[in-house]
Write a protein that holds these residues in place. Structure first.
Motif, PDB file in Angstrom:
ATOM      1  N   ASP A  28      26.889   8.617   1.321  1.00  0.00           N
ATOM      2  CA  ASP A  28      26.149   9.107   0.148  1.00  0.00           C
ATOM      3  C   ASP A  28      25.725   7.940  -0.746  1.00  0.00           C
ATOM      4  OD1 ASP A  28      25.529  11.689  -1.525  1.00  0.00           O
ATOM      5  OD2 ASP A  28      26.467  10.284  -2.929  1.00  0.00           O
ATOM      6  N   SER A  29      26.618   6.978  -0.927  1.00  0.00           N
ATOM      7  CA  SER A  29      26.306   5.830  -1.776  1.00  0.00           C
ATOM      8  C   SER A  29      25.168   4.994  -1.186  1.00  0.00           C
ATOM      9  CB  SER A  29      27.558   4.977  -1.957  1.00  0.00           C
ATOM     10  OG  SER A  29      27.258   3.809  -2.686  1.00  0.00           O
ATOM     11  N   ARG A  37      21.780   6.916  -1.523  1.00  0.00           N
ATOM     12  CA  ARG A  37      21.243   6.897  -2.884  1.00  0.00           C
ATOM     13  C   ARG A  37      20.683   5.521  -3.237  1.00  0.00           C
ATOM     14  NH1 ARG A  37      22.449  11.281  -5.967  1.00  0.00           N
ATOM     15  NH2 ARG A  37      24.018  12.733  -5.146  1.00  0.00           N
ATOM     16  N   TYR A  76      20.835  15.799   3.131  1.00  0.00           N
ATOM     17  CA  TYR A  76      20.976  15.060   4.381  1.00  0.00           C
ATOM     18  C   TYR A  76      22.072  15.678   5.246  1.00  0.00           C
ATOM     19  CZ  TYR A  76      24.983  12.894   2.053  1.00  0.00           C
ATOM     20  OH  TYR A  76      26.176  12.678   1.403  1.00  0.00           O
ATOM     21  N   PRO A  95      27.188  17.667   4.260  1.00  0.00           N
ATOM     22  CA  PRO A  95      28.010  17.503   3.058  1.00  0.00           C
ATOM     23  C   PRO A  95      28.526  18.855   2.576  1.00  0.00           C
ATOM     24  CG  PRO A  95      25.982  16.245   2.861  1.00  0.00           C
ATOM     25  CD  PRO A  95      25.847  17.100   4.082  1.00  0.00           C
TER      26      PRO A  95
END
Length: 491
Positions: free
Chosen positions: A143-144, A147, A161, A174
């Motif tokens: 996720d990091s 982004r 996603y 997710p």
């Protein structure tokens, strides 16, 4: 010929404007298409960076976890420190890097080195085949990375996603975000995860951008807005230009008609006066008292006619300059109407007509301009006499209420078509009179009448049917009515 030129000019301008708009629209479409391609390319590049960084981080972790990998990393770290120390010596001649690396590794046992690498590769391959994709993905890390990379290409919101296998089945979604797996599976934005795996089933990272169109349009929105504003400005300017040209042409035609009518109207009384004067001055012609009276009466009537023509032209000049001044005095409107009808009675009686008065207004005193209101009534009576094929029958009525007094002038003239009711108050406009060829005028009277009424804060309207005469209703407010109070029947 003039009409053809104007049509050709309008056609040429319209063609040029249409071509300009078409080019602008085509340019906007190509710009949006280019922006879409750049957007897709940016998203694909961001996903590729995520995949590479994710794989690189996993390989480093695998090396650190594996015993042979740790030993190899330790040796590589030792080599790197030795190279840095050699470079820091200053006076030591540094050999070619390949020779230096070979010299450093030479003391190592070749069999031991091959066994070390083979053991490490075997361990990594075994991990690739055995480990589930869910174990290989760190949700927080993924996720990091997503982004960070998507923010760099201008996508910060509405991102969903998931990871899918080769058959399109979701392998990881997710849990904290609601995701439409069917839409996500068909998303065009995807990238292969762990692309350098030698073994193991392939998996793809799919990204769905909810506001994809909005993200694309935001990039071109300033250009689109500027283009729309410019096109709208060009269209408005074109429409205003055409309207102005047509209005000027119409006013030119009306002015030409005015000049022709005015020339004819002036020539007739001047010729009549000239003939009468010659007859009176000719000593050879016998002149009885009755003949002299006829000639002088003829001269007097033609002079009045010339005076009326001059008055119309002066009224037009006053309207053009906007200098009409209203001098309000206390008026008895009924007395004013009686005075006007007495003065106009001769004109009406000449055609055997009559003017009937029906003055029923209970309150008929107001503040107004005596001269302008007198001219107003003269104009309406004159029109009623001129525009009738039969004996003139005119009726003037009044009534009052709390707001003001209404004057109604009724005639039995040829009438006015409904389509002309609004136009008759325009300057220089004359209603087509059909077979009435003796009706002379300049289109100034009703325009002057409306201006006088408006300067008094009132309103005027017409009721008319062709062949059945016309009725003009004029409403003048009393002094206590405020200027901003709406008056019934206003235009």
């Amino acid at each position: 010929m003039e009409k053809r030129r104007m049509i050709a000019l309008f056609a040429a301008i319209s063609l040029a404007l249409g071509g300009l708009i078409a080019i602008q629209v085509a340019w906007l479409r190509s710009t949006i298409a280019l922006r879409e391609a750049q957007f897709a390319q940016g998203v694909e590049g961001a996903l590729l960076n995520v995949s590479e960084r994710l794989e690189r981080i996993e390989k480093m972790e695998d090396l650190r976890r594996h015993g042979s990998g740790r030993r190899l990393l330790l040796r590589l770290d030792t080599l790197r420190r030795n190279e840095q120390g050699a470079q820091g010596g200053g006076m030591v001649m540094r050999p070619h890097p390949l020779h230096d690396r070979a010299a450093t590794l030479a003391p190592l046992d070749r069999a031991e080195h091959e066994a070390l690498v083979t053991d490490m590769v075997r361990g990594i391959l075994a991990a690739e085949m055995i480990r589930d994709i869910r174990e290989r993905i760190d949700p927080l890390l993924l996720d990091s990375l997503l982004r960070e990379e998507l923010d760099a290409v201008g996508v910060s919101e509405g991102v969903r996603y998931g990871v899918f296998d080769a058959e399109g089945r979701p392998a990881y979604l997710p849990p904290e975000v609601e995701v439409d797996s069917a839409a996500l599976a068909t998303s065009p934005h995807r990238v292969r995860l762990f692309r350098h795996d030698i073994a193991g089933a392939p998996h793809d990272l799919h990204v769905l951008i909810a506001d994809r169109s909005g993200a694309i349009l935001r990039g071109v929105l300033p250009m689109v807005l500027v283009s729309v504003v410019l096109i709208a400005a060009i269209l408005l300017a074109f429409a205003w230009t055409i309207r102005t040209i047509l209005h000027q042409k119409r006013m030119g035609d009306i002015r030409n008609d005015l000049v022709n009518n005015l020339t004819h109207e002036l020539k007739t009384p001047i010729s009549t006066i000239g003939l009468a004067c010659e007859a009176l001055a000719d000593p050879s012609m016998p002149k009885s008292e009755e003949q002299v009276r006829n000639y002088t009466g003829m001269i007097r009537n033609e002079i009045k006619r010339l005076g009326a023509l001059v008055e119309n032209v002066l009224q037009s000049a006053v309207l053009d300059s906007g200098s009409m001044v209203i001098k309000r005095v206390e008026l008895d409107l009924h007395s004013l109407i009686r005075d006007v009808t007495r003065s106009s009675g001769m004109q009406v009686e000449r055609r055997s007509g009559t003017i009937d008065l029906d003055l029923r207004a209970e309150i008929h005193h107001l503040h107004g301009d005596r001269i302008h209101l007198t001219n107003l009534l003269y104009n309406l009576i004159d029109n009623a006499v001129k525009y009738t094929e039969q004996v003139p029958r005119i009726r003037i009525a009044t009534r009052s209420d709390d707001v003001g007094i209404t004057i109604s002038v009724v005639d039995n003239g040829i009438g006015i078509p409904a389509s002309e009711h609004e136009k008759i108050f325009d300057r220089l406009y004359r209603v087509p009179t059909g077979n009435i060829h003796n009706a002379k005028g300049f289109g100034l009277g009703l325009s002057y009448v409306r201006s006088v009424v408006r300067r008094h804060g009132g309103s005027i309207r017409v009721e008319s049917t062709p062949g059945k005469g016309s009725t003009f209703h004029i409403t003048l407010p009393f002094e206590h009515v405020k200027a901003d109070t709406p008056v019934a029947g206003g235009r």
